[in-house]
Motif scaffolding. Structure first.
Motif, PDB file in Angstrom:
ATOM      1  N   LEU A 198     -43.835  38.464 -36.503  1.00  0.00           N
ATOM      2  CA  LEU A 198     -44.089  36.692 -37.227  1.00  0.00           C
ATOM      3  C   LEU A 198     -46.198  36.606 -36.309  1.00  0.00           C
ATOM      4  CD1 LEU A 198     -44.169  33.534 -38.103  1.00  0.00           C
ATOM      5  CD2 LEU A 198     -42.546  33.383 -36.153  1.00  0.00           C
ATOM      6  N   VAL A 199     -46.893  36.395 -36.666  1.00  0.00           N
ATOM      7  CA  VAL A 199     -48.726  36.364 -36.775  1.00  0.00           C
ATOM      8  C   VAL A 199     -48.544  35.120 -37.021  1.00  0.00           C
ATOM      9  CG1 VAL A 199     -50.885  36.792 -36.700  1.00  0.00           C
ATOM     10  CG2 VAL A 199     -48.279  38.507 -37.028  1.00  0.00           C
ATOM     11  N   GLY A 200     -48.784  33.816 -35.972  1.00  0.00           N
ATOM     12  CA  GLY A 200     -48.781  32.423 -36.112  1.00  0.00           C
ATOM     13  C   GLY A 200     -50.906  32.461 -35.211  1.00  0.00           C
ATOM     14  N   GLU A 201     -50.770  30.765 -35.188  1.00  0.00           N
ATOM     15  CA  GLU A 201     -52.381  30.650 -34.944  1.00  0.00           C
ATOM     16  C   GLU A 201     -52.094  29.580 -34.591  1.00  0.00           C
ATOM     17  OE1 GLU A 201     -55.399  30.337 -38.176  1.00  0.00           O
ATOM     18  OE2 GLU A 201     -55.109  32.439 -37.481  1.00  0.00           O
ATOM     19  N   ILE A 202     -53.449  28.969 -34.097  1.00  0.00           N
ATOM     20  CA  ILE A 202     -53.509  27.324 -33.410  1.00  0.00           C
ATOM     21  C   ILE A 202     -53.799  26.275 -35.083  1.00  0.00           C
ATOM     22  CG2 ILE A 202     -54.153  26.885 -31.849  1.00  0.00           C
ATOM     23  CD1 ILE A 202     -56.899  26.788 -32.962  1.00  0.00           C
ATOM     24  N   GLY A 203     -53.011  25.157 -34.943  1.00  0.00           N
ATOM     25  CA  GLY A 203     -53.347  24.673 -35.897  1.00  0.00           C
ATOM     26  C   GLY A 203     -51.923  24.672 -36.981  1.00  0.00           C
ATOM     27  N   GLY A 204     -51.285  22.607 -36.611  1.00  0.00           N
ATOM     28  CA  GLY A 204     -49.936  23.161 -37.410  1.00  0.00           C
ATOM     29  C   GLY A 204     -49.189  22.662 -36.597  1.00  0.00           C
ATOM     30  N   THR A 205     -48.079  22.425 -37.342  1.00  0.00           N
ATOM     31  CA  THR A 205     -46.894  22.738 -36.697  1.00  0.00           C
ATOM     32  C   THR A 205     -45.859  23.103 -37.636  1.00  0.00           C
ATOM     33  OG1 THR A 205     -45.816  21.178 -38.341  1.00  0.00           O
ATOM     34  CG2 THR A 205     -46.519  20.035 -36.199  1.00  0.00           C
ATOM     35  N   GLY A 206     -46.668  24.518 -38.100  1.00  0.00           N
ATOM     36  CA  GLY A 206     -46.037  25.781 -38.492  1.00  0.00           C
ATOM     37  C   GLY A 206     -44.850  26.373 -37.763  1.00  0.00           C
ATOM     38  N   GLU A 207     -46.031  27.016 -36.402  1.00  0.00           N
ATOM     39  CA  GLU A 207     -44.938  27.399 -35.315  1.00  0.00           C
ATOM     40  C   GLU A 207     -43.646  26.958 -34.995  1.00  0.00           C
ATOM     41  OE1 GLU A 207     -48.945  29.245 -36.132  1.00  0.00           O
ATOM     42  OE2 GLU A 207     -48.076  26.973 -36.137  1.00  0.00           O
ATOM     43  N   MET A 208     -44.069  25.621 -34.820  1.00  0.00           N
ATOM     44  CA  MET A 208     -42.931  25.060 -34.535  1.00  0.00           C
ATOM     45  C   MET A 208     -41.667  24.760 -35.470  1.00  0.00           C
ATOM     46  SD  MET A 208     -43.804  24.116 -31.144  1.00  0.00           S
ATOM     47  CE  MET A 208     -42.639  23.185 -30.847  1.00  0.00           C
ATOM     48  N   ASP A 209     -42.027  24.575 -36.741  1.00  0.00           N
ATOM     49  CA  ASP A 209     -40.977  24.675 -37.865  1.00  0.00           C
ATOM     50  C   ASP A 209     -39.890  26.233 -37.875  1.00  0.00           C
ATOM     51  OD1 ASP A 209     -41.609  22.220 -38.449  1.00  0.00           O
ATOM     52  OD2 ASP A 209     -43.225  22.624 -39.488  1.00  0.00           O
ATOM     53  N   ALA A 210     -41.188  27.348 -37.389  1.00  0.00           N
ATOM     54  CA  ALA A 210     -40.498  28.835 -37.854  1.00  0.00           C
ATOM     55  C   ALA A 210     -39.396  28.947 -36.347  1.00  0.00           C
ATOM     56  CB  ALA A 210     -41.774  29.208 -37.796  1.00  0.00           C
ATOM     57  N   ALA A 211     -39.714  28.540 -35.980  1.00  0.00           N
ATOM     58  CA  ALA A 211     -38.862  27.966 -33.790  1.00  0.00           C
ATOM     59  C   ALA A 211     -37.305  28.094 -34.649  1.00  0.00           C
ATOM     60  CB  ALA A 211     -39.627  27.496 -33.144  1.00  0.00           C
ATOM     61  N   ALA A 212     -37.157  26.475 -34.425  1.00  0.00           N
ATOM     62  CA  ALA A 212     -36.339  25.304 -35.825  1.00  0.00           C
ATOM     63  C   ALA A 212     -35.636  26.121 -36.834  1.00  0.00           C
ATOM     64  CB  ALA A 212     -36.845  24.377 -35.777  1.00  0.00           C
ATOM     65  N   TRP A 213     -36.247  27.573 -37.223  1.00  0.00           N
ATOM     66  CA  TRP A 213     -35.789  27.819 -38.259  1.00  0.00           C
ATOM     67  C   TRP A 213     -34.602  29.233 -37.380  1.00  0.00           C
ATOM     68  CZ3 TRP A 213     -35.364  33.126 -40.023  1.00  0.00           C
ATOM     69  CH2 TRP A 213     -35.106  33.445 -41.190  1.00  0.00           C
ATOM     70  N   ILE A 214     -35.768  30.118 -36.535  1.00  0.00           N
ATOM     71  CA  ILE A 214     -34.792  30.923 -36.060  1.00  0.00           C
ATOM     72  C   ILE A 214     -34.098  30.852 -35.496  1.00  0.00           C
ATOM     73  CG2 ILE A 214     -35.329  32.944 -34.484  1.00  0.00           C
ATOM     74  CD1 ILE A 214     -38.924  33.138 -35.620  1.00  0.00           C
ATOM     75  N   LYS A 215     -33.925  29.586 -35.262  1.00  0.00           N
ATOM     76  CA  LYS A 215     -33.219  29.015 -34.399  1.00  0.00           C
ATOM     77  C   LYS A 215     -31.649  28.766 -35.372  1.00  0.00           C
ATOM     78  CE  LYS A 215     -34.509  26.657 -30.084  1.00  0.00           C
ATOM     79  NZ  LYS A 215     -33.629  26.059 -28.697  1.00  0.00           N
ATOM     80  N   ASP A 216     -31.738  28.356 -35.966  1.00  0.00           N
ATOM     81  CA  ASP A 216     -31.125  27.596 -37.039  1.00  0.00           C
ATOM     82  C   ASP A 216     -30.240  29.706 -37.595  1.00  0.00           C
ATOM     83  OD1 ASP A 216     -29.074  26.816 -38.714  1.00  0.00           O
ATOM     84  OD2 ASP A 216     -30.478  27.555 -40.357  1.00  0.00           O
ATOM     85  N   TYR A 217     -31.374  30.714 -37.748  1.00  0.00           N
ATOM     86  CA  TYR A 217     -30.997  31.781 -37.905  1.00  0.00           C
ATOM     87  C   TYR A 217     -29.915  32.177 -36.709  1.00  0.00           C
ATOM     88  CZ  TYR A 217     -31.955  37.174 -39.826  1.00  0.00           C
ATOM     89  OH  TYR A 217     -32.135  38.176 -39.530  1.00  0.00           O
ATOM     90  N   ARG A 218     -30.436  32.265 -35.673  1.00  0.00           N
ATOM     91  CA  ARG A 218     -29.007  33.115 -34.730  1.00  0.00           C
ATOM     92  C   ARG A 218     -28.248  32.539 -34.879  1.00  0.00           C
ATOM     93  NH1 ARG A 218     -32.420  37.143 -34.622  1.00  0.00           N
ATOM     94  NH2 ARG A 218     -34.490  37.900 -33.440  1.00  0.00           N
ATOM     95  N   SER A 219     -27.981  31.798 -34.715  1.00  0.00           N
ATOM     96  CA  SER A 219     -26.921  30.700 -34.883  1.00  0.00           C
ATOM     97  C   SER A 219     -25.678  31.175 -36.055  1.00  0.00           C
ATOM     98  CB  SER A 219     -26.600  29.243 -34.522  1.00  0.00           C
ATOM     99  OG  SER A 219     -27.244  28.626 -35.763  1.00  0.00           O
ATOM    100  N   ARG A 220     -26.607  31.386 -36.838  1.00  0.00           N
ATOM    101  CA  ARG A 220     -25.287  31.838 -37.952  1.00  0.00           C
ATOM    102  C   ARG A 220     -25.055  32.946 -38.106  1.00  0.00           C
ATOM    103  NH1 ARG A 220     -28.430  31.593 -42.788  1.00  0.00           N
ATOM    104  NH2 ARG A 220     -30.812  30.586 -41.626  1.00  0.00           N
TER     105      ARG A 220
END
Length: 652
Positions: free
Chosen positions: A190-212
């Motif tokens: 996963l390659v992100g960069e500055i700008g927006g909240t996409g990486e934060m949204d991705a982190a939230a998705w990954i947490k949910d993915y791990r819990s499942r």
């Protein structure tokens, strides 16, 4: 299909993709019917399973809209500098349907190395069929990530370049959810960069993915889930605040997280972080070989999971495209069409003039009475819509302003009455009745300017005095692409003022170079191809104990001439003691870069050390040219060795 099929760049990319094995069935050229590359050319889009948008930036939105109306499931737009407000209109259309998914704009494209399907301009020599799914904002960072996983013997399954635009059609979280269902993917980069909240949204998705993934086995009987390891990188830790770092969307706006915040969120979600893309292969290989909790699912299916699915309304469907998984071919080099642009920033007095011309706005200097509050109009990148940004207090550093909240509104209708009442409540206005009416007039004027002048961020400070809202400070930024690619806003463009410290960058812009002089005591001049890689180079040098004097992106397709011009710009900074050239030859040829470095050294009479790191396409040829030049140039292929030498030389 290719829209803009007969154009020079589309022809080059289509020729290489066809030779590689991609099933290109034809193309589109408005008002024309015939043959090109042995395939039919049609005047309008029919119904292919995917289309690549290869028209110019000024016409890209119209081509995307045509593809949506035709019901094309997957639309990939590679054009950079599509005007922001054109894309706002496209996203308002996408929200009304559930069949088409957009990737891009400003995307290198998507590519299935397993399926031999490329929709974009990625450098084919880097790719090999394999196990790693890659999701990225940056083209050059993705190419080096691909090369790293190829060198590690892992190869790639599906690579999705969401692109560096302000409003990408598919974001990081959505791309991760696509890889979740891909049977060929065992691990993810996963390659992100500055700008927006996409990486934060991705982190939230990954947490949910791990819990499942940790659910009891009986709970997974309906939908088995592989707990795939994820390794990440976020570029732009050492960003120049308030500046756009090459990509259109690579800036941190008020209320958005910076790179360090994104890294922390991803680490908290269980992502293993690296600080340079060359490390992806080794780290992923070590994790996969450990093999304690990761297994491969083999469904026997052959499909690019989820890419051919509807977008914003999340009513997804999938489509089998096993016909794309075809024979192997030689992998030729390709070229790029990217060029860089800046944004228009107006001085405060010009911003105030625009406000006065809008009418019904009380604006002027701050008297010292009343609490200063933040009120802005900008973009909510997660919602892909314009928004009002508000905070009940301000801070000298806008990015540190507390309690910032976004209020998205419909692109076509504007803010409604209820939203404005909520904004007033969040601003903690004193006299609610008259203050809300005054706030409504101010917001109406700001939004009118936002749309009429094609702004991307308009920040003001307001005070509430006896139920009336007064604007006491203003900083407006407008979309330069509206003028440069579409010929709009000519009068606004003439008002822009270039600060003295920005003059070298403004001059370099004509050569397609993005140059930003970094504040502080940096002494290492950096010359890099690609915005993401340029940001990461500054970061990785800092991690190694060095300090960059500048950010410089030659563009995705550097040439000998742009390299020479880049040296000229860098050497205007008297702090520079050594020049560090970091080139990954994906779209760029390593030998061409070497010739540019040699030419610059000779013609500019350089008297400081130059360290050259060349990897990728024609790397051996480039390194050989440097070694045999007879000039005091130092050539490397390993980034850490090259960085260490540059730091050693600048300290000597």
């Amino acid at each position: 299909m290719f829209q803009g099929f007969t154009g020079k760049q589309a022809t080059a990319d289509a020729t290489e993709s066809i030779a590689w094995g991609t099933n290109i069935v034809g193309g589109v050229k408005p008002g024309w019917t015939g043959q090109h590359l042995g395939r039919p050319v049609l005047p309008t889009v029919r119904e292919p399973h995917a289309t690549a948008i290869y028209v110019s930036a000024q016409h890209a939105a119209s081509a995307i809209e045509e593809a949506i109306e035709a019901g094309v499931p997957l639309i990939v737009a590679v054009a950079e500098h599509v005007p922001l407000h054109d894309m706002l209109r496209i996203h308002s259309i996408l929200k009304t349907q559930s069949k088409s998914r957009l990737v891009g704009a400003n995307s290198p494209g998507i590519i299935s190395a397993v399926g031999r399907c490329r929709i974009g301009f990625q450098p084919l020599p880097c790719f090999s069929p394999g196990r790693i799914g890659i999701v990225t904002k940056s083209g050059t960072l993705s190419y080096e990530t691909v090369a790293s996983t190829t060198r590690a013997g892992l190869g790639q399954s599906l690579c999705i370049g969401v692109g560096g635009d302000i409003l990408p059609g598919t974001d990081l979280r959505e791309a991760l959810s696509i890889l979740e269902d891909d049977p060929d993917t065992d691990a993810i980069a996963l390659v992100g960069e500055i700008g927006g909240t996409g990486e934060m949204d991705a982190a939230a998705w990954i947490k949910d993915y791990r819990s499942r993934a940790r659910l009891p086995k009986y709970a997974q009987l309906i939908a088995p889930l592989i707990d795939r390891p994820i390794v990440g990188l976020v570029a732009g830790v050492n960003e120049a605040r308030g500046r756009i770092m090459g990509h259109a969307g690579a800036f941190t706006a008020v209320g958005e997280p910076d790179a360090r915040t994104k890294i922390a969120a991803l680490q908290d979600a269980g992502v293993t972080m690296v600080n340079h893309p060359a490390k992806f292969g080794g780290v992923l290989k070590a994790i996969l070989e450990d093999g304690t909790s990761h297994t491969r699912r083999d469904t026997g299916k052959s499909w690019v999971g989820g890419l051919l699915r509807g977008t914003q309304r999340r009513q997804f469907h999938s489509f089998t495209i096993g016909r794309f998984r075809q024979r192997r071919y030689n992998r030729p080099h390709i070229s790029s069409i990217q060029q860089q642009r800046r944004r228009i920033h107006l001085p405060e007095d010009k911003c105030m003039d625009l406000l006065r011309a809008a009418g019904q706005v009380n604006c002027g200097t701050y008297s010292g009475h009343g609490t200063r509050r933040l009120l802005a109009v900008g973009i909510d990148r997660s919602m892909r819509s314009p928004c009002i940004i508000a905070a009940p207090a301000t801070h000298e550093d806008e990015l540190l302003t507390p309690n910032v909240k976004r209020f998205p509104f419909d692109f076509r209708r504007g803010p409604d009455r209820l939203s404005i009442e909520r904004i007033a409540s969040h601003l903690q206005l004193s006299n609610k009745g008259s203050a809300v009416d005054s706030l409504r007039r101010v917001i109406k004027s700001l939004v009118t300017i936002f749309f009429d002048k094609e702004a991307y961020l308009m920040t003001t400070h307001v005070v509430d005095r006896l139920g009336a809202i007064k604007i006491v400070a203003a900083q407006f930024s407008f979309d330069d692409a509206a003028f440069r690619t579409a010929g709009r806003q000519r009068d606004l463009h003439s008002l822009a003022v270039v600060a003295p410290e920005d003059e070298p960058g403004a001059a370099a812009e004509d050569s397609g170079i993005v140059y930003i002089r970094l504040a502080g005591t940096g002494v290492i001049g950096t010359l890099v191809n690609g915005a993401g890689l340029a940001m990461n180079t500054v970061d990785a040098l800092a991690d190694a104990g060095g300090k960059a004097a500048n950010f410089l992106d030659t563009g995705g397709k550097a040439t000998s001439e742009t390299v020479k011009e880049s040296f000229r710009v860098i050497l205007q900074d008297q702090r520079v003691r050594v020049v560090f050239v970091n080139i990954f030859g994906g779209l760029t040829l390593g030998d061409m870069i070497a010739r540019g470095v040699i030419m610059a050294f000779q013609e500019l009479s350089l008297d400081i050390p130059v360290v050259v790191r060349i990897r990728g396409t024609n790397e051996k040829e480039g390194q050989k040219l440097i070694a045999e030049s007879g000039l005091p140039l130092l050539a490397f292929d390993d980034f850490e060795e090259a960085a260490a030498k540059a730091i050693e030389l600048c300290r000597a």
